[in-house]
Design an enzyme around this catalytic site. Structure first.
Site, PDB file in Angstrom:
ATOM      1  N   TYR A  34       0.825  -1.201   0.000  1.00 39.75           N
ATOM      2  CA  TYR A  34       0.000   0.000   0.000  1.00 39.75           C
ATOM      3  C   TYR A  34       0.859   1.250   0.000  1.00 39.75           C
ATOM      4  O   TYR A  34       2.063   1.195   0.249  1.00 39.75           O
ATOM      5  CB  TYR A  34      -0.953   0.006   1.197  1.00 39.75           C
ATOM      6  CG  TYR A  34      -0.320   0.359   2.535  1.00 39.75           C
ATOM      7  CD1 TYR A  34      -0.515   1.620   3.099  1.00 39.75           C
ATOM      8  CD2 TYR A  34       0.472  -0.561   3.227  1.00 39.75           C
ATOM      9  CE1 TYR A  34       0.071   1.947   4.324  1.00 39.75           C
ATOM     10  CE2 TYR A  34       1.042  -0.242   4.442  1.00 39.75           C
ATOM     11  CZ  TYR A  34       0.842   1.021   4.988  1.00 39.75           C
ATOM     12  OH  TYR A  34       1.431   1.341   6.183  1.00 39.75           O
ATOM     13  N   ARG A  53       8.174   4.073  -4.829  1.00 40.89           N
ATOM     14  CA  ARG A  53       8.284   3.082  -3.753  1.00 40.89           C
ATOM     15  C   ARG A  53       7.282   1.942  -3.950  1.00 40.89           C
ATOM     16  O   ARG A  53       7.586   0.781  -3.669  1.00 40.89           O
ATOM     17  CB  ARG A  53       8.084   3.748  -2.383  1.00 40.89           C
ATOM     18  CG  ARG A  53       8.291   2.773  -1.221  1.00 40.89           C
ATOM     19  CD  ARG A  53       8.269   3.460   0.121  1.00 40.89           C
ATOM     20  NE  ARG A  53       6.975   4.072   0.401  1.00 40.89           N
ATOM     21  CZ  ARG A  53       6.721   4.824   1.479  1.00 40.89           C
ATOM     22  NH1 ARG A  53       7.667   5.048   2.366  1.00 40.89           N
ATOM     23  NH2 ARG A  53       5.524   5.348   1.669  1.00 40.89           N
ATOM     24  N   LYS A 152       6.569  -2.044   1.836  1.00 36.99           N
ATOM     25  CA  LYS A 152       5.399  -1.451   2.511  1.00 36.99           C
ATOM     26  C   LYS A 152       4.189  -2.371   2.343  1.00 36.99           C
ATOM     27  O   LYS A 152       3.315  -2.150   1.503  1.00 36.99           O
ATOM     28  CB  LYS A 152       5.119  -0.050   1.973  1.00 36.99           C
ATOM     29  CG  LYS A 152       4.223   0.790   2.885  1.00 36.99           C
ATOM     30  CD  LYS A 152       4.194   2.237   2.430  1.00 36.99           C
ATOM     31  CE  LYS A 152       3.218   3.078   3.229  1.00 36.99           C
ATOM     32  NZ  LYS A 152       3.647   3.323   4.611  1.00 36.99           N
ATOM     33  N   GLU A 184      12.212   2.385  14.155  1.00 36.86           N
ATOM     34  CA  GLU A 184      11.320   3.460  13.699  1.00 36.86           C
ATOM     35  C   GLU A 184      10.080   3.479  14.577  1.00 36.86           C
ATOM     36  O   GLU A 184       9.917   2.638  15.463  1.00 36.86           O
ATOM     37  CB  GLU A 184      10.948   3.259  12.227  1.00 36.86           C
ATOM     38  CG  GLU A 184      10.287   1.933  11.937  1.00 36.86           C
ATOM     39  CD  GLU A 184      10.205   1.614  10.443  1.00 36.86           C
ATOM     40  OE1 GLU A 184      10.212   2.532   9.615  1.00 36.86           O
ATOM     41  OE2 GLU A 184      10.125   0.414  10.116  1.00 36.86           O
TER      42      GLU A 184
END
Length: 288
Positions: A34, A53, A152, A184
Site C-alpha cells: 500500500y 516506492r 510497505k 522506527e
C-alpha cells in the site's frame, strides 16, 4: 457522514457498494502492498516518490504492477476531485488478487489479476495540527515485526498493537527497538537532534524507506544542516536536544518525551519546527 466515492478494480463506486472477494490474498495472507499520499490544497504531495516506492514493493514481492504511473495519477486526482478533498489522504492498496480459493502458493499472474483499491480520507487541519505545536510523547516497545520492513506491506498487526500499547500507557505513539537501537515508530521514521546534527537510522531492511524522510533529509542538507544516518539508542534520544518523527500524514512532528523522560526542554525545538516549515512550503510548491 458523506458517502465517499472509492475505486475498486477499474470502477468508481459509492463506498457502500465496494466489495472484494473473500478469497482475496490481501484478506487471507496480508499479501499486498500500500501507499498513502497526502493531499494539501487539493493537490498530491510527493506523488512520484510514493509511486516509485510502490513499484519497488511490488517488485520485491514478485507482484505484477497493475497500472501505469499516469493512470494511477489520474485515479488519485479523480478521487480527490469527486470527494472534494482539500486536506487529507489517498490510500492505495494492491494485492495479489483473488484466485478463487485459499492456497499458500502464489496464483498464476496470467490468470489471477491483482486487486486495486483506492479511497480518500478527509483530514481538515492536517497542516495546522495542534500536536505539532505541543509535541507528542512516545514509549519504546520491542520490534517484533518481520525482517523486510523496507517493503510497505499491509501486514500491520504489530504496528497496530504498538499504537495500542502506547495508548494504554497514556502516550501518543511507540518507537520500536531492536538490538538496543531504535528502528522506527509504528507508522513513521524516528529522529533525534544533538546540537545542530540530525540523526536518523540508516536505510536497510529494518525500516521503511520513508518518502517524507527522503524529502526532509534533502531539505535539511539544502539548508546546510548536518545529517547523520546511523542507529541510536533510547538513552541517546532521552539525552538529545530534540526528537521528532516524519510520515506522509504527520509531516514533521516533534517528540517531547521518550519513556517518561522529557527530551530537551520538554517542548518542541527549533530544528523540528524549521524542518516542518520547510517541508510544507517546498512540498506544496511541488504538489501535483
Amino acid at each position: 457522514m458523506t458517502m465517499r466515492t472509492v475505486y475498486v478494480n477499474g470502477n468508481y463506486l459509492p463506498e457502500n457498494e465496494a466489495t472484494i472477494s473473500i478469497f482475496d490474498r490481501g484478506f487471507l495472507m496480508a499479501d499486498g502492498v500500500y501507499e498513502v499520499t497526502s493531499v494539501l490544497d487539493g493537490k498530491l504531495i510527493d506523488f512520484a516518490g510514493h509511486a516509485k516506492r510502490l513499484e519497488r514493493s511490488l517488485k520485491e514481492l514478485d507482484m505484477p504492477h497493475p497500472a501505469e504511473l499516469p493512470d494511477l495519477l489520474v485515479i488519485h486526482r479523480e478521487l480527490v476531485r469527486v470527494n472534494g478533498i482539500v486536506e487529507g489522504l489517498v490510500y492505495l492498496q494492491i494485492t495479489r488478487g483473488a484466485p478463487g480459493d485459499r492456497d499458500f502458493a502464489f496464483p498464476d499472474p496470467e490468470t489471477t489479476a491483482p486487486t486495486v483499491v483506492l479511497f480518500t480520507q478527509n483530514k481538515p487541519g492536517l497542516i495546522d495540527s495542534p500536536a505539532a505545536r505541543i509535541g507528542i510523547k512516545v514509549i519504546s516497545v520491542d520490534d517484533l515485526r518481520w525482517a523486510r520492513r523496507d517493503i510497505k506491506t499491509v501486514q500491520l498487526l504489530y504496528p497496530s498493537m504498538g499504537k495500542m500499547i502506547a495508548k494504554a500507557a497514556g502516550v501518543d505513539d511507540a518507537w520500536m527497538v531492536e538490538d538496543g537501537h531504535v528502528t522506527e515508530g509504528t507508522s513513521n521514521n524516528a529522529y533525534i537532534v544533538q546540537g545542530s546534527t540530525i540523526i536518523t537510522r540508516h536505510l536497510g531492511n529494518e525500516i521503511l524507506h520513508g518518502i517524507t524522510r527522503a524529502a526532509v533529509l534533502r531539505f535539511a542538507r539544502e539548508a546546510q544542516m548536518t545529517v547523520e544516518e546511523r542507529s541510536f539508542t533510547i538513552a541517546e534520544a532521552q539525552a538529545a536536544d530534540e526528537a521528532f518523527i516524519t510520515s506522509a500524514s504527520a509531516f514533521v512532528m516533534p517528540v517531547v518525551e521518550v519513556d517518561g523522560q522529557a527530551v530537551g526542554t520538554g517542548s518542541p525545538g527549533p530544528v523540528a519546527a524549521r524542518l516542518r516549515e520547510i517541508y510544507l512550503e517546498e512540498s506544496r510548491k511541488a504538489a501535483v
